[in-house]
Design a protein around this motif. Structure first.
Motif, mmCIF file in Angstrom:
data_model
loop_
_atom_site.group_PDB
_atom_site.id
_atom_site.type_symbol
_atom_site.label_atom_id
_atom_site.label_comp_id
_atom_site.label_asym_id
_atom_site.label_seq_id
_atom_site.Cartn_x
_atom_site.Cartn_y
_atom_site.Cartn_z
ATOM 1 N N MET A 1 0.849 -27.154 -47.286
ATOM 2 C CA MET A 1 0.353 -28.042 -48.240
ATOM 3 C C MET A 1 -1.245 -27.517 -48.355
ATOM 4 N N LEU A 2 -2.379 -26.851 -47.786
ATOM 5 C CA LEU A 2 -3.611 -26.265 -47.472
ATOM 6 C C LEU A 2 -3.345 -25.300 -47.964
ATOM 7 N N GLY A 3 -2.292 -24.112 -48.268
ATOM 8 C CA GLY A 3 -2.552 -23.324 -49.680
ATOM 9 C C GLY A 3 -2.643 -23.330 -50.637
ATOM 10 N N PHE A 4 -2.051 -24.626 -50.960
ATOM 11 C CA PHE A 4 -1.713 -25.775 -52.770
ATOM 12 C C PHE A 4 -2.561 -26.353 -52.716
ATOM 13 N N ALA A 5 -3.472 -26.388 -52.023
ATOM 14 C CA ALA A 5 -4.922 -27.138 -52.356
ATOM 15 C C ALA A 5 -5.615 -26.174 -52.410
ATOM 16 N N MET A 6 -5.787 -25.416 -51.682
ATOM 17 C CA MET A 6 -6.618 -23.915 -51.837
ATOM 18 C C MET A 6 -6.880 -23.509 -52.953
ATOM 19 N N MET A 7 -5.622 -23.654 -53.559
ATOM 20 C CA MET A 7 -5.283 -22.688 -54.605
ATOM 21 C C MET A 7 -5.872 -23.505 -56.225
ATOM 22 N N VAL A 8 -5.514 -24.833 -55.887
ATOM 23 C CA VAL A 8 -6.045 -25.834 -56.977
ATOM 24 C C VAL A 8 -6.992 -25.805 -57.088
ATOM 25 N N THR B 1 -7.638 -16.648 -46.442
ATOM 26 C CA THR B 1 -8.109 -18.219 -45.994
ATOM 27 C C THR B 1 -8.037 -19.474 -45.378
ATOM 28 N N VAL B 2 -7.065 -20.173 -45.585
ATOM 29 C CA VAL B 2 -6.315 -20.696 -44.698
ATOM 30 C C VAL B 2 -5.504 -20.061 -43.768
ATOM 31 N N ALA B 3 -5.262 -19.476 -43.945
ATOM 32 C CA ALA B 3 -4.361 -19.388 -42.836
ATOM 33 C C ALA B 3 -4.971 -18.837 -42.060
ATOM 34 N N SER B 4 -5.808 -17.893 -41.536
ATOM 35 C CA SER B 4 -6.972 -17.597 -40.891
ATOM 36 C C SER B 4 -7.471 -19.091 -40.024
ATOM 37 N N SER B 5 -8.298 -20.146 -40.994
ATOM 38 C CA SER B 5 -8.408 -21.367 -40.775
ATOM 39 C C SER B 5 -7.711 -21.751 -39.565
ATOM 40 N N SER C 1 3.976 -19.812 -44.939
ATOM 41 C CA SER C 1 3.705 -20.707 -45.283
ATOM 42 C C SER C 1 2.749 -20.743 -46.128
ATOM 43 N N ALA C 2 1.507 -20.049 -46.110
ATOM 44 C CA ALA C 2 0.353 -20.342 -46.990
ATOM 45 C C ALA C 2 0.301 -19.316 -48.391
ATOM 46 N N ILE C 3 1.208 -18.335 -48.147
ATOM 47 C CA ILE C 3 1.580 -17.870 -49.440
ATOM 48 C C ILE C 3 2.663 -18.237 -50.231
ATOM 49 N N MET C 4 3.472 -19.304 -49.646
ATOM 50 C CA MET C 4 4.407 -20.252 -50.201
ATOM 51 C C MET C 4 3.598 -21.294 -51.092
ATOM 52 N N GLY C 5 2.544 -21.807 -50.332
ATOM 53 C CA GLY C 5 1.953 -23.309 -50.712
ATOM 54 C C GLY C 5 1.012 -22.680 -51.942
ATOM 55 N N VAL C 6 0.125 -20.906 -52.136
ATOM 56 C CA VAL C 6 -0.528 -20.734 -53.156
ATOM 57 C C VAL C 6 0.348 -20.445 -54.465
#
Length: 335
Positions: free
Chosen positions: A149-156, A261-265, A286-291
């Motif tokens: 979810m955070l990966g998706f939100a960060m990329m958006v 950035t998301v994963a390290s956070s 999962s962050a890569i998938m979200g991005v």
């Protein structure tokens, strides 16, 4: 030589072997995105990851205490050291199996599964299921969801913020930014994964009667765990690096920066706030998938992702089963 000392040394050597396999197995966690986007050359990325792991190990003391004192309870003595030895060896074997097939499974969950599996058959050993549930199983489910979810939100957010930027200039800028995000990811990996080896060594020292509690971490444990993890990281795990960096989605510099950035956070929050030993593998994958899902759902190669999820699900029980077999094999040696 004192039998207790021999048994403790055997467990420490096994823990260091696990630490090394953890390094080359999970090197991809810190550098796959930076290498695939050409932000860093492979050897520079590995060297930076090794240094970051070394630094991060000294910040992971609370995670180590959770591993050393919170997951299983064992009576003092040589037989219990056999339990710890079997658990670690079970995790090593599973690491090697998944590394061979290029699957980014969790070294952390392999270790926890190994400890639990061996402890279930040990006289006087108890598994602390409340801690396993709150610190391992729930984070095992939640961390990938949060990462996605955070990966998706960060990329958006990145796409919206830089929607009028020049693509060439943006790619160059994000390649530079990835140096920082990859370094942060490397430190987070050390905080989590070196700490787990530290917890095993402390558990062995306590169980063998060489220190009074299972939470004190001698300074040499920090340094040795960090050094071996760094060495394993520098050796590299190219099979898994290819899976994370190229096979899930086609990463660009912006996507790589967002995922790191998301994963390290997430890693920092769990290590420093919750003291929970979560999986770096689950988090970055999962962050890569979200991005990737921000491009279009078909941009994520879900068949590869599905194989990874299967490896996630099977890691805990598979390493537990392997550790059980190992325990019955080595129990006569630790009688």
């Amino acid at each position: 030589m004192d039998p207790e000392l021999v048994a403790v040394l055997a467990v420490i050597l096994a823990a260091m072997a696990f630490d090394y396999t953890n390094g080359f197995h999970d090197a991809a966690n810190a550098i796959a995105t930076s290498v695939s986007t050409r932000a860093l050359t492979p050897r520079v990325a590995l060297a930076m990851a090794a240094v970051g792991n070394f630094v991060g190990a000294h910040l992971g003391g609370e995670v180590a205490k959770t591993v050393g004192d919170g997951l299983v309870k064992l009576p003092l003595g040589i037989p219990s050291l056999g339990v710890v030895f079997a658990g670690v060896v079970g995790a090593i074997i599973w690491n090697l199996i998944t590394w061979y097939y290029g699957l980014p499974s969790s070294s952390s969950h392999a270790l926890f599964g190994g400890l639990v599996g061996a402890t279930l058959f040990a006289a006087g050993g108890t598994v602390q299921w409340n801690t396993i549930l709150s610190k391992v199983l729930i984070p095992m489910v939640l961390s990938p969801v949060v990462g996605l979810m955070l990966g998706f939100a960060m990329m958006v957010a990145i796409m919206w913020t830089f929607r009028r930027g020049h693509p060439g200039k943006l790619n160059r800028g994000f390649r530079h930014a990835q140096t920082v995000s990859a370094a942060a990811m490397s430190i987070g990996h050390g905080m989590q994964d070196a700490a787990k080896t530290m917890g095993i060594i402390v558990l062995a020292l306590y169980t063998g009667g060489f220190q009074d509690n299972a939470t004190h971490i001698p300074e040499w444990v920090y340094w040795s765990s960090a050094a071996v993890l760094a060495a394993g990281t520098y050796a590299g795990g190219w099979r898994i690096i290819r899976t994370l960096g190229r096979k899930i989605i086609d990463l660009g510099p912006a996507e790589g920066f967002a995922a790191e950035t998301v994963a390290s956070s997430v890693l920092y929050f769990n290590a420093l706030v919750l003291h929970a030993p979560i999986s770096t593998t689950h988090t970055i994958t999962s962050a890569i998938m979200g991005v990737g899902a921000t491009k279009r759902l078909s941009a994520v190669r879900w068949n590869v992702a599905g194989n990874i999820v299967i490896a996630w699900i099977t890691t805990f029980p598979a390493s537990a089963l392997i550790a059980c077999v190992v325990y019955f094999m080595v129990r006569p040696l630790f009688g």
